[in-house]
Motif scaffolding. Sequence first.
Motif, PDB file in Angstrom:
ATOM      1  N   ALA A   9      -0.522  -8.027   7.617  1.00  0.00           N
ATOM      2  CA  ALA A   9      -1.677  -8.853   7.991  1.00  0.00           C
ATOM      3  C   ALA A   9      -2.965  -8.035   7.891  1.00  0.00           C
ATOM      4  O   ALA A   9      -3.543  -7.617   8.893  1.00  0.00           O
ATOM      5  CB  ALA A   9      -1.498  -9.404   9.401  1.00  0.00           C
ATOM      6  N   VAL A  10      -3.437  -7.780   6.674  1.00  0.00           N
ATOM      7  CA  VAL A  10      -4.663  -7.006   6.499  1.00  0.00           C
ATOM      8  C   VAL A  10      -5.862  -7.839   6.947  1.00  0.00           C
ATOM      9  O   VAL A  10      -5.879  -9.064   6.825  1.00  0.00           O
ATOM     10  CB  VAL A  10      -4.835  -6.537   5.042  1.00  0.00           C
ATOM     11  N   ILE A  17     -13.132  -6.065   0.714  1.00  0.00           N
ATOM     12  CA  ILE A  17     -12.772  -4.874   1.487  1.00  0.00           C
ATOM     13  C   ILE A  17     -11.896  -5.321   2.657  1.00  0.00           C
ATOM     14  O   ILE A  17     -12.275  -6.227   3.406  1.00  0.00           O
ATOM     15  CB  ILE A  17     -14.015  -4.123   2.001  1.00  0.00           C
ATOM     16  N   TYR A  18     -10.736  -4.683   2.803  1.00  0.00           N
ATOM     17  CA  TYR A  18      -9.754  -5.087   3.813  1.00  0.00           C
ATOM     18  C   TYR A  18      -9.272  -3.849   4.561  1.00  0.00           C
ATOM     19  O   TYR A  18      -9.333  -2.723   4.056  1.00  0.00           O
ATOM     20  CB  TYR A  18      -8.580  -5.812   3.152  1.00  0.00           C
ATOM     21  N   ARG A  19      -8.765  -4.058   5.757  1.00  0.00           N
ATOM     22  CA  ARG A  19      -8.240  -2.965   6.565  1.00  0.00           C
ATOM     23  C   ARG A  19      -6.825  -3.296   7.004  1.00  0.00           C
ATOM     24  O   ARG A  19      -6.564  -4.380   7.534  1.00  0.00           O
ATOM     25  CB  ARG A  19      -9.126  -2.731   7.794  1.00  0.00           C
ATOM     26  N   GLY A  20      -5.912  -2.360   6.785  1.00  0.00           N
ATOM     27  CA  GLY A  20      -4.538  -2.522   7.233  1.00  0.00           C
ATOM     28  C   GLY A  20      -4.341  -1.904   8.597  1.00  0.00           C
ATOM     29  O   GLY A  20      -5.062  -0.978   8.991  1.00  0.00           O
ATOM     30  N   LEU A  40      -1.252  -4.588  -1.913  1.00  0.00           N
ATOM     31  CA  LEU A  40      -0.961  -5.788  -2.678  1.00  0.00           C
ATOM     32  C   LEU A  40      -1.465  -7.037  -1.965  1.00  0.00           C
ATOM     33  O   LEU A  40      -1.992  -7.959  -2.599  1.00  0.00           O
ATOM     34  CB  LEU A  40       0.540  -5.886  -2.937  1.00  0.00           C
ATOM     35  N   VAL A  41      -1.325  -7.082  -0.642  1.00  0.00           N
ATOM     36  CA  VAL A  41      -1.870  -8.212   0.108  1.00  0.00           C
ATOM     37  C   VAL A  41      -3.377  -8.304  -0.101  1.00  0.00           C
ATOM     38  O   VAL A  41      -3.932  -9.386  -0.330  1.00  0.00           O
ATOM     39  CB  VAL A  41      -1.537  -8.089   1.607  1.00  0.00           C
ATOM     40  N   ALA A  42      -4.065  -7.158  -0.024  1.00  0.00           N
ATOM     41  CA  ALA A  42      -5.509  -7.159  -0.240  1.00  0.00           C
ATOM     42  C   ALA A  42      -5.853  -7.725  -1.613  1.00  0.00           C
ATOM     43  O   ALA A  42      -6.800  -8.520  -1.756  1.00  0.00           O
ATOM     44  CB  ALA A  42      -6.069  -5.746  -0.079  1.00  0.00           C
ATOM     45  N   ALA A  43      -5.094  -7.334  -2.637  1.00  0.00           N
ATOM     46  CA  ALA A  43      -5.351  -7.851  -3.982  1.00  0.00           C
ATOM     47  C   ALA A  43      -5.143  -9.363  -4.054  1.00  0.00           C
ATOM     48  O   ALA A  43      -5.949 -10.083  -4.651  1.00  0.00           O
ATOM     49  CB  ALA A  43      -4.451  -7.140  -4.992  1.00  0.00           C
ATOM     50  N   THR A  44      -4.058  -9.846  -3.425  1.00  0.00           N
ATOM     51  CA  THR A  44      -3.765 -11.285  -3.503  1.00  0.00           C
ATOM     52  C   THR A  44      -4.836 -12.119  -2.814  1.00  0.00           C
ATOM     53  O   THR A  44      -5.036 -13.284  -3.178  1.00  0.00           O
ATOM     54  CB  THR A  44      -2.395 -11.608  -2.883  1.00  0.00           C
ATOM     55  N   ARG A  45      -5.533 -11.545  -1.830  1.00  0.00           N
ATOM     56  CA  ARG A  45      -6.583 -12.288  -1.124  1.00  0.00           C
ATOM     57  C   ARG A  45      -7.762 -12.621  -2.038  1.00  0.00           C
ATOM     58  O   ARG A  45      -8.611 -13.441  -1.677  1.00  0.00           O
ATOM     59  CB  ARG A  45      -7.072 -11.480   0.081  1.00  0.00           C
ATOM     60  N   THR A  46      -7.846 -11.987  -3.198  1.00  0.00           N
ATOM     61  CA  THR A  46      -8.968 -12.206  -4.118  1.00  0.00           C
ATOM     62  C   THR A  46      -8.559 -13.008  -5.354  1.00  0.00           C
ATOM     63  O   THR A  46      -9.333 -13.106  -6.303  1.00  0.00           O
ATOM     64  CB  THR A  46      -9.553 -10.857  -4.572  1.00  0.00           C
ATOM     65  N   VAL A  71      -8.254   1.589   4.747  1.00  0.00           N
ATOM     66  CA  VAL A  71      -9.149   0.562   4.218  1.00  0.00           C
ATOM     67  C   VAL A  71      -8.847   0.391   2.735  1.00  0.00           C
ATOM     68  O   VAL A  71      -8.667   1.380   2.007  1.00  0.00           O
ATOM     69  CB  VAL A  71     -10.628   0.955   4.436  1.00  0.00           C
ATOM     70  N   PHE A  72      -8.779  -0.861   2.283  1.00  0.00           N
ATOM     71  CA  PHE A  72      -8.423  -1.169   0.896  1.00  0.00           C
ATOM     72  C   PHE A  72      -9.597  -1.872   0.222  1.00  0.00           C
ATOM     73  O   PHE A  72     -10.013  -2.950   0.650  1.00  0.00           O
ATOM     74  CB  PHE A  72      -7.169  -2.039   0.847  1.00  0.00           C
TER      75      PHE A  72
END
Length: 283
Positions: A9-10, A17-20, A40-46, A71-72
Amino acid sequence: MASIEEILAVERIDNDIYRGGSFPSQLRRTFGGQVAGQALVAATRTVDREFAVHSLHGYFLRPGRPDEPAVFMVDRIRDGRSFVTRRVTGVQDGEAIFSMSASFHVTHDEGIEHQDRMPEVPDPESLPGRESADDSQRALLEEWANFDIRIVGQAETSRYPGLAAQQRVWFKYRLPLPDDHLLHVCTLAYMSDMTLLGSSMTVHPGAKAQTASLDHAMWFLRPFRADDWLLYDQTSPSAGGGRALTQGRIFDRSGRMVAAVTQEGLTRSVATDSAASIMRQDR
């Protein structure tokens, strides 16, 4: 142990910009599968939902600290009609610890189809679980208490002729997961770093090594559920110079090949160390 939903759940903190989250761990370094899964979750959010991830290629650049969040930062490299490409950099304290490229493909393309046959293995229910693991395995399996991991014994592993090192593992997430294909994909990205580098050690009984994932590539081939049994058919075609190359094919229980993985890892010899300590250095 945190649930896989909590781990993946990032949190969005700015555009792309996302944080795990950070989670208690007995490992000295952040587990590589956690970093890859969160990236990968951060990438899928875009990416629009009409595209599904079909491959990722990641490099573990520095050891992450499990008690600190990462941070991703996502770069939108390409948005095409059939394919989308993203680059993700995982950062702690201003330094890159992980770099990944991920490619997404529209879900409605059609073409030729074939696959390798799943090897014959004992059913997972017939294999010992964590409670029967030896001391060298128990420390690492406890780290993944929410996953059921059952290693097929070498005596029960049918051998491919000419291959240097082989190992087979049944695994799954223990608890039911929602019907969200992206969650299952990102969960398998997390799981794919489990036990794979260990396949390089199967032909070196008693050897002590400092191990760490160096790079990781993965292809998602067919739909699957990470909370159903999956067979990880692993080989290590080469090891030398303190590094080992490993490969894995992942099948669902019906024999469908759902993913493929290639990883190179550090396998540096150490003079003396306890198995538990080596496990804690694993990533």
